[in-house]
Design an enzyme around this catalytic site. Structure first.
Site, short mmCIF file in Angstrom:
data_model
loop_
_atom_site.label_atom_id
_atom_site.label_comp_id
_atom_site.label_asym_id
_atom_site.label_seq_id
_atom_site.Cartn_x
_atom_site.Cartn_y
_atom_site.Cartn_z
N TYR A 62 -0.16 2.26 10.08
CA TYR A 62 0.57 3.03 9.25
C TYR A 62 0.13 4.67 9.26
O TYR A 62 0.70 5.74 9.34
CB TYR A 62 0.40 2.62 7.58
CG TYR A 62 1.43 1.73 7.32
CD1 TYR A 62 1.74 0.61 7.89
CD2 TYR A 62 2.28 2.29 6.20
CE1 TYR A 62 2.67 -0.24 7.36
CE2 TYR A 62 3.32 1.34 5.64
CZ TYR A 62 3.39 0.07 6.47
OH TYR A 62 4.52 -0.72 6.09
N ASP A 81 6.44 -8.94 0.83
CA ASP A 81 7.87 -9.03 0.72
C ASP A 81 8.43 -10.51 0.68
O ASP A 81 8.96 -11.00 -0.03
CB ASP A 81 8.69 -8.42 1.68
CG ASP A 81 9.20 -6.95 1.08
OD1 ASP A 81 8.47 -6.32 0.59
OD2 ASP A 81 10.27 -6.52 1.87
N ASP A 135 0.96 -15.15 11.59
CA ASP A 135 2.12 -15.89 11.92
C ASP A 135 1.96 -17.11 11.21
O ASP A 135 3.12 -17.68 10.63
CB ASP A 135 2.27 -15.77 13.52
CG ASP A 135 1.20 -16.61 14.25
OD1 ASP A 135 0.04 -16.41 13.59
OD2 ASP A 135 1.39 -16.98 15.38
C1 IPM Z 1 6.19 -0.99 0.72
C2 IPM Z 1 7.34 -0.28 1.35
C3 IPM Z 1 6.88 1.07 2.01
C4 IPM Z 1 5.61 0.49 2.75
C5 IPM Z 1 7.63 1.99 2.67
C6 IPM Z 1 8.69 2.34 1.79
C7 IPM Z 1 7.11 3.03 3.37
O1 IPM Z 1 7.96 -1.11 2.07
O2 IPM Z 1 5.69 -0.22 -0.31
O3 IPM Z 1 5.99 -2.14 0.91
O4 IPM Z 1 5.84 0.13 3.98
O5 IPM Z 1 4.47 0.26 2.34
MG MG Z 2 7.20 -3.26 2.06
#
Ligand code: IPM
Ligand code: MG
Length: 356
Positions: A138, A249, A221
């Site tokens: 990142y 997520d 994975d």
């Molecule tokens: C999260 C989001 C962010 C990330 C984006 C919006 C930059 O997906 O907080 O998980 O990738 O960290």
């Molecule tokens: Mg995210």
């Protein structure tokens, strides 16, 4: 206790207003909270041409904690990258040193039916993902575009972790495991990546100081697969920024209701930014339809992690469980027979449960 309130975009202002209601209800019970609001994300762009305007950053720096709604929306998708709402989030994480992201995936018994997985696989699920938040691919340099030797265009990023970065997030992972089921799974891609080989080595070293915690290592994975196969095998997961983004997520959706899940992003001294796990849901913005419970639970995390108010935090969490048990449901978690309510009514129900 000073809290910066950053409602953001879409449903952000509506859901944050409910969490503020809850905090104020606690305030009338003797907690001294000072709240101040500022524009962030798309709202920051509208007000100052910047997703993280200077006055907002100053307020966030001065505050003990930050409560965020959500950012982003179709209106801002066409903006140049530096002005995109996402950049506001990435910058505030970096500027405030919020390296430790705690993302619980907790199954509420009343909502087992909302999961896309079979009830026996998810009922009782309680996983904590500890995601590193200010390093990895990142933020790694160099990154960018270039022309290669064959005269083709390329895009590139750098995956990179320093030893102190790995150590401090590993510490958070082990500490979280100590307070829970004493099992920590470190997720990496050690079979391929040099960064991961180093990550595994350092996490193992840190683990020597936590003999009571059972440490396991897992490839990312496989972890993605295990999360849908048998998610209850996990207690705490610690991982890097990129893998944590993806796995959190996935884990959140196991509970069927991303509208229920809070998150905390902490610095080294316990200052934190608290926000729901879900996004700004522009399609239902302004319709009093969003679920405010993730934001209310984020406020509870704030009370626990930044202000060390475990009793107040537990009261808020209990109030949320109670409104669920009483059958109150926003549209995202509604099922036939339940009482369907709007955002504001859900906030009121939590305040009422808090008082009763
Ligand atoms: C999260 C989001 C962010 C990330 C984006 C919006 C930059 O997906 O907080 O998980 O990738 O960290
Ligand atoms: Mg995210």
């Amino acid at each position: 206790m000073k809290i910066a309130i950053l409602p953001g975009d879409g449903i952000g202002p509506e859901i944050v207003a409910q969490a503020v209601k809850v905090l104020k209800a606690l305030g009338s019970d003797g907690l001294k909270l000072e709240l101040e609001e500022a524009p962030f994300g798309g709202a920051g762009c509208d007000a100052h041409g910047d997703p993280l305007p200077e006055p907002t950053l100053m307020l966030a720096r001065a505050a003990d904690a930050v409560l965020c709604g959500a950012v982003g929306g179709p209106k801002y998708d066409a903006l140049p990258r530096a002005q995109r709402p996402e950049q506001g989030i990435l910058r505030i994480r970096r500027e405030l040193g919020l390296f430790a992201n705690l993302r619980p995936a907790l199954m509420f018994p009343e909502l087992v039916g909302a999961s896309s997985l079979k009830p026996e696989i998810v009922s009782g699920l309680d996983v904590m993902i500890v995601r590193e938040l200010t390093g990895d691919i990142y933020f790694g340099e160099p990154r960018g575009r270039r022309q290669n030797a064959r005269n083709e265009r390329e895009g590139y990023d750098t995956m990179l972790y320093s030893e102190p970065e790995i150590r401090r997030i590993a510490e958070v992972g082990f500490a979280a495991a100590m307070k829970r089921g004493k099992r920590l799974t470190s997720v990496d891609k050690e079979n391929v990546l040099e960064t991961s080989r180093f990550w595994r080595e350092v996490v193992t070293e840190v683990g020597r100081r936590y003999p009571q915690v059972a440490l396991a290592h897992m490839y990312v994975d496989n972890a993605a697969m295990q999360l849908v196969r048998a998610p209850k095998q996990f207690d705490v997961i610690v991982t890097g920024n990129m893998f944590g983004d993806i796995l959190s997520d996935e884990a959140s959706m196991l509970t069927g209701s991303i509208g229920m899940l809070p998150s905390a992003s902490l610095d080294e001294r316990g200052k934190g930014l608290y926000e729901p796990a879900h996004g700004s849901a522009p399609d239902i913005a302004g319709k009093n339809a969003a679920n405010p419970l993730a934001t209310i639970l984020s406020a509870a995390m704030m009370l626990r992690y930044t202000f060390n108010q475990d009793v107040a935090a537990a009261r808020v969490e209990k109030a949320v469980k109670r409104v669920l048990a009483e059958g109150w449901r926003t549209a995202d978690i509604h099922e036939p027979g339940a009482r369907k309510v709007g955002t504001a009514e859900m906030g009121d129900a939590v305040v009422a449960a808090l008082r009763s």
